[in-house]
Design an enzyme around this catalytic site. Structure first.
Site, short mmCIF file in Angstrom:
data_model
loop_
_atom_site.label_atom_id
_atom_site.label_comp_id
_atom_site.label_asym_id
_atom_site.label_seq_id
_atom_site.Cartn_x
_atom_site.Cartn_y
_atom_site.Cartn_z
N LYS A 22 1.31 3.95 12.29
CA LYS A 22 0.77 4.30 10.98
C LYS A 22 0.51 3.04 10.15
CE LYS A 22 3.70 5.49 7.48
NZ LYS A 22 3.41 4.82 6.20
N ASN A 23 1.50 2.14 10.12
CA ASN A 23 1.38 0.97 9.24
C ASN A 23 0.38 -0.06 9.74
OD1 ASN A 23 3.18 2.12 7.54
ND2 ASN A 23 4.88 0.73 7.99
N ASP A 305 12.65 -0.06 7.41
CA ASP A 305 12.21 1.28 7.84
C ASP A 305 13.09 1.87 8.94
OD1 ASP A 305 10.21 1.25 6.00
OD2 ASP A 305 8.57 0.99 7.42
N ILE A 327 15.50 -5.26 0.95
CA ILE A 327 14.06 -5.19 0.66
C ILE A 327 13.75 -4.28 -0.52
CG2 ILE A 327 11.75 -4.76 1.63
CD1 ILE A 327 13.18 -6.94 3.18
N ARG A 397 4.00 12.62 7.09
CA ARG A 397 3.25 11.43 6.71
C ARG A 397 3.34 10.37 7.80
NH1 ARG A 397 5.11 8.65 1.64
NH2 ARG A 397 3.59 7.25 2.54
C1 UD1 Z 1 5.31 -2.06 3.99
C2 UD1 Z 1 5.38 -0.84 4.88
C3 UD1 Z 1 6.66 -0.08 4.62
C4 UD1 Z 1 7.86 -1.01 4.75
C5 UD1 Z 1 7.68 -2.26 3.91
C6 UD1 Z 1 8.76 -3.29 4.13
C7 UD1 Z 1 3.04 -0.31 5.16
C8 UD1 Z 1 1.93 0.63 4.87
N1 UD1 Z 1 4.22 0.00 4.60
O1 UD1 Z 1 5.28 -1.58 2.64
O2 UD1 Z 1 6.75 0.97 5.56
O3 UD1 Z 1 9.03 -0.33 4.31
O4 UD1 Z 1 6.43 -2.89 4.21
O5 UD1 Z 1 8.80 -3.68 5.46
O6 UD1 Z 1 2.88 -1.26 5.90
N2 UD1 Z 1 6.84 -6.67 -3.74
C9 UD1 Z 1 6.65 -7.28 -4.96
N3 UD1 Z 1 5.35 -7.47 -5.38
C10 UD1 Z 1 4.27 -7.09 -4.63
C11 UD1 Z 1 4.49 -6.47 -3.40
C12 UD1 Z 1 5.80 -6.27 -2.97
O7 UD1 Z 1 7.59 -7.64 -5.65
O8 UD1 Z 1 3.14 -7.31 -5.08
C13 UD1 Z 1 8.24 -6.45 -3.25
C14 UD1 Z 1 8.57 -4.98 -3.06
O9 UD1 Z 1 8.99 -4.40 -4.26
C15 UD1 Z 1 9.66 -5.04 -2.03
C16 UD1 Z 1 9.25 -6.24 -1.15
O10 UD1 Z 1 8.33 -6.99 -1.95
O11 UD1 Z 1 10.88 -5.35 -2.63
C17 UD1 Z 1 8.57 -5.88 0.15
O12 UD1 Z 1 7.54 -4.93 -0.09
P1 UD1 Z 1 6.22 -4.87 0.79
O13 UD1 Z 1 6.39 -5.68 2.03
O14 UD1 Z 1 5.06 -5.15 -0.06
O15 UD1 Z 1 6.16 -3.36 1.20
P2 UD1 Z 1 4.84 -2.55 1.47
O16 UD1 Z 1 3.81 -3.49 1.98
O17 UD1 Z 1 4.53 -1.70 0.30
#
Ligand code: UD1
Length: 417
Positions: A22-23, A305, A327, A397
């Site tokens: 999915k990701n 995850d 995370i 999902r």
């Molecule tokens: C992706 C995965 C999700 C997984 C996560 C962490 C997809 C579609 N989803 O989510 O399944 O749980 O990686 O491995 O690939 N953060 C910020 N600012 C930003 C973006 C992120 O502070 O602009 C922080 C988030 O709050 C979190 C950390 O960075 O604490 C990691 O988040 P992120 O890697 O962005 O998660 P997703 O990409 O949303």
């Protein structure tokens, strides 16, 4: 609303086929926005999130073929409306991945802010900051990101946190930018690498995907391509954890063993025997698992995850395990539901201390997010009696045919109303 009824106590035996990730599928679908030509995908999982992304793209004018046997063709001949609205974005945060490619292709985009979710705040400031560094003007108005840019310009971007979709959004945008973009402190997740493979097949020039420094040399245009989505490493890990908890012997085919190292290491520590093939994994578990301790971290560390599923395993293990989540700030919702099944878990800040009990007992529980739902299924498979899991739309999902695959392995699990 559908629920899952799980009767515990049976070992899992047989073979299951792993679906496409999915990701990886979601960002790769967004790559279709970067070209007028067709992107032909294989191994696309049949999941609600994939359907949501298809709907978002279709609303922009992308031609979306019907999903047939894992194949999906997307063609963005013309983008009529570069908008992703709140109603769809709020159900799936990954929708924010359209922002980078829309800006690169159309020079403008209007994308709803995703807001928070069950597991934490989840801001998108790094996506915005990176695109601004590339010359985009982004205003936040009425809950929407309104972005405009002439042609994005390559630059050096040092990301403040390691973000998977943030890295992907900027990589997508950089493919059509003027000059080179250097992404530092980039996410190293295999899904980032899979996206880079797809973009490279489309004519993008990308180096370093899979390391923390990615260099993208912008090109004028991209072409169509054919790409096979990588296997889902979290689905793989979930089945491995289920076998480690319930016992049995299972072969997972169509998997990518080199992407599940941290999970396999923990399950071996718990007492499982694991054999890795080229694209298959065999796991055998005979005894009660031993408790394991773990700390989540960006790849190649232990995946956040997979944290909930391993908490379910620790719930019935011999000994005490500590699980530390680094995370997301609120990713222990499943602990409360596992407690309803008799688990002995105490939360201290971002650490859960799980004292293994001999037996869980079936109960009515509620899924709170995607991976939390998976942990309740794992727990239900080992609990005495029946576990009824409510709100399983979360599971739909992210897990293709979960109850079918588990039933084929001998589990007693059914969807009920
Ligand atoms: C992706 C995965 C999700 C997984 C996560 C962490 C997809 C579609 N989803 O989510 O399944 O749980 O990686 O491995 O690939 N953060 C910020 N600012 C930003 C973006 C992120 O502070 O602009 C922080 C988030 O709050 C979190 C950390 O960075 O604490 C990691 O988040 P992120 O890697 O962005 O998660 P997703 O990409 O949303």
């Amino acid at each position: 609303m559908d629920k899952l009824l799980v009767s515990g106590g049976r070992p899992l035996v047989g073979e299951a086929r792993i679906s496409g990730a999915k990701n990886a599928a979601l960002p790769i679908m967004c790559a279709a926005l970067l070209t007028e030509q067709a992107l032909k995908l294989d191994n696309v999982p049949r999941l609600m999130d994939v359907r949501t992304m298809a709907k978002i793209l279709a609303l922009m004018g992308v031609e979306v073929g019907s999903q047939d046997d894992g194949r999906l063709e997307l063609r963005a001949r013309e983008i009529k409306d570069p908008t992703a609205g709140y109603e769809l974005v709020k159900t799936m945060r990954a929708a924010v991945l359209v922002l980078g490619p829309l800006l690169a292709r159309c020079g403008r985009a209007k994308v709803s802010l995703p807001g928070g979710c069950g597991i934490g705040a989840r801001p998108v400031d790094q996506h915005i900051k990176g695109l601004q560094a590339m010359g985009a003007k982004i205003d936040i108005e009425h809950g929407y990101m309104n972005a405009i840019a002439k042609r994005l310009k390559g630059t050096r971007i040092v990301m403040d946190v390691v973000t998977v979709t943030g890295t992907e959004n900027l990589m997508l945008a950089a493919t059509l930018a003027e000059g080179a973009t250097l992404l530092e402190n980039a996410a190293r997740e295999p899904e980032v690498v899979d996206l880079a493979h797809c973009l490279t097949a489309m004519g993008a020039r990308i180096q370093g995907a899979g390391t923390d420094t990615i260099r993208v040399e912008g090109v004028r245009s991209l072409s169509g391509a054919q790409h096979r989505v990588m296997p889902d490493r979290i689905e793989t890990g979930t089945y491995l954890a289920a076998v480690a908890a319930a016992g049995g012997k299972v072969r997972l085919s169509g998997a990518a063993p080199d992407t599940v190292g941290a999970t396999v290491e923990k399950l071996v520590e718990a007492g499982a025997r694991v054999a890795l093939g080229a694209d298959s994994i065999e796991i055998e578990m005979e005894a009660r698992p031993r408790a394991v301790s773990l700390t989540t971290a960006p790849y190649p560390g232990f995946a956040t995850d997979m944290q909930a599923q391993c908490m379910a395993l620790d719930s019935i293990a011999a000994g005490t395990g500590t699980i530390t989540e680094t995370i997301f700030e609120n990713r222990f919702m499943h602990a409360l539901e596992l407690q309803r099944l008799g688990a002995d878990i105490s939360i201290q800040g971002n650490t859960a201390v799980v004292k293994g009990v001999e037996r869980l007992q079936g109960a009515k529980v509620m899924a709170t997010d995607l991976r939390a739902s998976a942990s309740l299924v794992v727990a239900g498979l080992v609990a005495q009696g029946e576990t009824l899991i409510d709100r399983i739309y979360h599971l739909d999902r992210g897990y293709e045919g979960l109850e079918k695959k588990l039933s084929a392995l001998g589990a007693r699990i059914a969807r009920v109303r």
